[in-house]
Design an enzyme around this catalytic site. Structure first.
Site, PDB file in Angstrom:
ATOM      1  N   SER A  45      -7.694   0.877   2.927  1.00  0.00           N
ATOM      2  CA  SER A  45      -8.090   0.346   1.617  1.00  0.00           C
ATOM      3  C   SER A  45      -9.264  -0.616   1.770  1.00  0.00           C
ATOM      4  O   SER A  45      -9.544  -1.105   2.867  1.00  0.00           O
ATOM      5  CB  SER A  45      -6.903  -0.408   1.016  1.00  0.00           C
ATOM      6  OG  SER A  45      -7.277  -1.072  -0.173  1.00  0.00           O
ATOM      7  N   ARG A  96       0.851  -1.193   0.000  1.00  0.00           N
ATOM      8  CA  ARG A  96       0.000   0.000   0.000  1.00  0.00           C
ATOM      9  C   ARG A  96       0.890   1.247   0.000  1.00  0.00           C
ATOM     10  O   ARG A  96       1.954   1.269   0.633  1.00  0.00           O
ATOM     11  CB  ARG A  96      -0.857  -0.032   1.274  1.00  0.00           C
ATOM     12  CG  ARG A  96      -1.871   1.084   1.414  1.00  0.00           C
ATOM     13  CD  ARG A  96      -2.966   0.970   0.399  1.00  0.00           C
ATOM     14  NE  ARG A  96      -4.131   1.789   0.765  1.00  0.00           N
ATOM     15  CZ  ARG A  96      -5.056   2.137  -0.115  1.00  0.00           C
ATOM     16  NH1 ARG A  96      -4.969   1.785  -1.394  1.00  0.00           N
ATOM     17  NH2 ARG A  96      -6.105   2.847   0.274  1.00  0.00           N
ATOM     18  N   THR A 152      -9.612   0.148 -10.484  1.00  0.00           N
ATOM     19  CA  THR A 152      -8.569  -0.625  -9.821  1.00  0.00           C
ATOM     20  C   THR A 152      -8.522  -1.850 -10.683  1.00  0.00           C
ATOM     21  O   THR A 152      -9.322  -1.981 -11.609  1.00  0.00           O
ATOM     22  CB  THR A 152      -9.006  -0.960  -8.366  1.00  0.00           C
ATOM     23  OG1 THR A 152      -8.994   0.238  -7.601  1.00  0.00           O
ATOM     24  CG2 THR A 152      -8.104  -1.963  -7.667  1.00  0.00           C
TER      25      THR A 152
END
Ligand code: DON
Length: 567
Positions: free
Chosen positions: A445, A94, A374
């Site tokens: 997330s 991340r 994404t």
């Protein structure tokens, strides 16, 4: 918008099921949104690479062939089941807030693009960590397929043409993006069949192929990122880049009706929310009989009662998500969220006849809606090693900041932090402390690449894009397979449901279709509210591994595009 249109165009068959079979294979399989990326991963498997090698190659190729979400300037989560008696791990890569970030930096600045919203990228470090720990083939050989595609170019297909035309129309102020993605000379727009050549990206990837992650985090590429930031008022420095570390973390582990479920821990909310929801739903009998996999569809799938229970479960898990979850290095994550007895209490609170208004769960907090870009892919190799990888630039094409001279985009992941400390409103601002900006902190997330296992071996590899809808898309896929007897093709095609606590409305892909009208009416009478229009939810490229035969069954999600490649 693209997603909405495509979802409506393909429709979802009666009860959401398509007659088509998934692709089957015996040795290995890669399923991703982009055909050249699936094929590149498959070529690595054929050369003797394992699933992690194939995943690394696929991820780099996606950075070339699916630039809205494939990336080197973003971050993500890779779930790996190494096989050979070892348990799954999560390679977490991340993005982090740069050292100069402050909790109030976005308080009066709603922009979603530009230099300030870029987090320090994690992708190259994450792929390198996965490869160093589990890979077999040489790193360079895994990056070179992407170098070649960027350098020599490739034919753009319809979805990519649409994606490029879309971002060019919407990002006029981003000159470098306009230059790099400009249509072929003489044309106003991209058309299927045109060639996309990306020489600067090829050079960056070639440097990464030769120099590994140091070429990105310390070499000339780092210098260019820092210079770009300085020129545009962004925060990432050479020091931030040099300090970035991907991590190997223990996944969140849950059990569901005899299956083991493994998904990412914080800083993703995915694993905790998914396991919490499965724990709650285990208290209810959702289908009449345990459905044999591939039988089709249990009739109870779209009964008002099943949909009610699923929505009520989602509502509660997403409330806890907003309350408690953030980067575990900065925020204590309560251990009870995935405990079976906590789920039992939540299950007992669900009124079988009435929707619980979200206000009554925690009246002080509301949530914003999110964009849909994404990308997720799934890989399985001959020895049973499995990889579920989701990574992102956050919005489509991220911050829209193309680092000058490098050919790649930076993420806008800083927008996943809660932007205004202490300020929570009905328009969607959240100010809860767990996910406020802090230097070096990872933003929360929802990415949920997931491995479902039986008797220690993976049987389902799945995941999806879709912001907060991701966790519910994964939940839907698991329920389809485990409770309702769908094969992986049917599970991916089935209409999806989403509720995220606030706004207090469910999204359902089947809304407006006559076969669901009576159910929706009944649910409305129980107090549920629905988004008026269906939009495509997620893009869940998945693989089912038959536990008896070891045969692989892959399904590319047709909501955007994609390909299952196997042999
Ligand atoms: O990490 C997250 O949860 C988001 N940044 C993911 C964004 C996303 O999935 C958008 N599109 N599909």
């Amino acid at each position: 918008m693209t997603l909405v249109v495509l979802a409506v165009a393909i429709g979802f068959g009666p009860a959401g099921l398509a007659a088509e079979k998934p692709l089957d294979a015996t040795h290995g399989m890669v399923v991703s949104v982009s055909p050249p990326a699936s094929d590149a991963g498959l070529a690595i498997l054929r050369q003797g690479g394992n699933a992690v090698d194939a995943a690394v190659a696929t991820a780099f190729v996606l950075a070339v062939t699916w630039p809205s979400a494939g990336n080197v300037g973003g971050g993500g989560f890779m779930m790996i089941h190494p096989g050979r008696g070892q348990g799954p791990v999560c390679v977490e890569y991340r993005e982090t807030a740069p050292a100069a970030a402050t909790p109030r930096m976005f308080e009066n600045d709603p922009r979603m693009d530009g230099h300030k919203v870029c987090g320090t990228p994690g992708t190259v470090a994450g792929l390198a960590l996965a490869h160093r720990t589990y890979g077999k083939l040489a790193w360079r050989d895994l990056v070179m397929p992407a170098v070649r595609l960027a350098r020599d170019g490739f034919a753009v297909d319809r979805p990519l043409a649409g994606s490029l035309n879309g971002v060019l129309a919407k990002s006029r102020q981003f000159a470098e993006l306009q230059r790099v993605f400009a249509p072929p000379s003489g044309k106003a727009k991209w058309q299927p069949g045109d060639r996309l050549v990306q020489p600067e990206l090829a050079q960056s990837l070639d440097r990464i192929a030769a120099g590994g992650p140091d070429a990105f985090y310390r070499g000339p590429i780092a210098g260019r990122i820092a210079a770009e930031m300085k020129a545009g008022g962004g925060l990432i420095t050479c020091r931030d880049l040099a300090a970035y570390r991907a991590r190997i973390r223990a996944p969140i582990h849950g059990t569901y009706r005899g299956y083991d479920v493994f998904a990412p821990p914080p800083p993703s909310s995915g694993g905790i929310c998914l396991v919490q929801m499965l724990n709650v739903l285990e208290h209810f009998k959702l289908s009449e009989d345990p459905a044999p996999q591939g039988r089709g569809q249990s009739p109870s799938r779209w009964s008002p009662q099943t949909m009610h229970l699923v929505i009520e479960t989602m509502r509660r898990a997403y409330c806890d998500r907003a309350r408690y979850l953030g980067d575990p290095d900065f925020t204590a994550i309560p251990p009870h969220l995935t405990a079976k007895d906590y789920a039992k209490r939540l299950a007992a609170q669900i009124d079988p006849a009435r929707a619980t208004p979200s206000e009554t769960l925690a009246p002080e907090i509301t949530l914003a809606s999110e964009s849909e870009e994404t990308t997720h892919f799934s890989v399985v190799d001959e020895k049973g090693m499995a990889v579920a990888n989701t990574y992102t630039l956050e919005n489509a094409f991220g911050s829209r900041v193309m680092v000058r001279g490098t050919g790649f985009l930076l993420n806008n992941e800083m927008t996943d932090f809660n932007r205004a400390p202490g300020r929570t409103d009905r328009k969607g601002l959240i100010g809860t402390p767990a996910n406020l900006v802090a230097p070096g902190k990872r933003m929360l997330s929802s990415q949920t690449p997931t491995l479902v296992c039986r008797d220690g071996r993976p049987v389902l590899v799945t995941g999806s894009p879709g912001g907060r809808t991701i966790i519910n898309t994964v939940l839907s896929t698991i329920l389809q397979v485990v409770d309702f007897g769908s094969d992986v093709r049917q599970a991916v095609d089935a209409p999806r449901l989403h509720h995220q606590w606030f706004p207090d409305r469910a999204g359902f892909e089947g809304i407006g279709r006559p076969e669901y009208a009576a159910t929706i009416e009944r649910l409305r009478a129980m107090g549920h509210r629905f988004e008026p229009r269906a939009s495509g939810q997620g893009d869940a490229h998945s693989i089912w591994i038959d536990p008896k035969t070891g045969r692989l069954w892959g399904a590319a999600d047709k909501r955007i595009c994609g390909k299952a490649s196997g042999y």
